[in-house]
Design an enzyme around this catalytic site. Sequence first.
Site, mmCIF file in Angstrom:
data_model
loop_
_atom_site.group_PDB
_atom_site.id
_atom_site.type_symbol
_atom_site.label_atom_id
_atom_site.label_comp_id
_atom_site.label_asym_id
_atom_site.label_seq_id
_atom_site.Cartn_x
_atom_site.Cartn_y
_atom_site.Cartn_z
ATOM 1 N N GLU A 148 0.828 -1.207 0.000
ATOM 2 C CA GLU A 148 0.000 0.000 0.000
ATOM 3 C C GLU A 148 0.865 1.262 0.000
ATOM 4 O OE1 GLU A 148 -3.009 -0.307 -0.669
ATOM 5 O OE2 GLU A 148 -3.057 -2.472 -0.350
ATOM 6 N N ASP A 203 3.763 -3.902 -6.047
ATOM 7 C CA ASP A 203 4.404 -5.123 -5.559
ATOM 8 C C ASP A 203 5.924 -4.950 -5.521
ATOM 9 O OD1 ASP A 203 2.177 -6.672 -5.043
ATOM 10 O OD2 ASP A 203 2.163 -7.647 -7.001
#
Length: 278
Positions: A148, A203
């Site tokens: 996040e 990611d």
Amino acid sequence: MSNSFFFSPRRWYTPLLSFSIALGIGASTPEVTLAIPWLDILRQGVQVYQLYNVSNREEVQLGQRINQQLVGEQFQLYNNARVNSYVDRIGQRLAKNSTRPDIPYTFQVVKDDSINAFATAGGYVYVTTGLLKAADNEAQLAGVLAHEIGHIAERHLIEQMRETAIARGLATAAGIDDSTAVQLGVELALRRPNSREDEFEADARGVQTLGKAGYAQVATIDFLEKLRSQRSTPTFLSTHPATSDRIARLREIIDSQQANRGEGLNESNYQAQTQPLN
């Protein structure tokens, strides 16, 4: 509630580019796009965001406004000081080791049984009690938070707000006003599907941050594999690219010789820290 597990042209022509785009948005005459003159905006004290060039201060302010709407109207925060402090401590450790450590970060736990996490603008990250229960150890939770933070570092929400505002004709020659920006930010935070590019980018940023913070990077893959094995698709994965594709990318990025090195893999320690959730 959907999750988010988020170009900056040169300054001297940013206003011109913003102005040019606004002139071409759903209007047949210049009078329509110039309906909010600059002087009137200044007199009214209305905050206007040029989404091509949002400063850190403006983004943090926008994140605060979005957070007020989310907490006040969309969900309930989990009220346990021990768990909240634990999540914040992990988040702050990661934020300091991210590619964007120069803004304040706020990590909040949402009282919700779904397995979910998402980020908005200006350093605001949310994780559900359901996800905390689903994680096996601290490194897995840290992997989610780092992902996040990756969205925030890349300003993915701001980019999506800009694209959506243009597509819907919400921008003016001046930009987008504060109220519209907040409502759009709330909508996208809760319901937006995330592009493959954004997710792969988050990611990559996430595992980089995870490693720099001293956590075992393999935990990110372990958690994705655990969620993939569930009968029903968790909210955390429903708006993302195929989990198998993400895992394959992560295996390419993470050094297999270093993947298990680092902290956060002790399950009993994690269970002790999150015991109030049981």
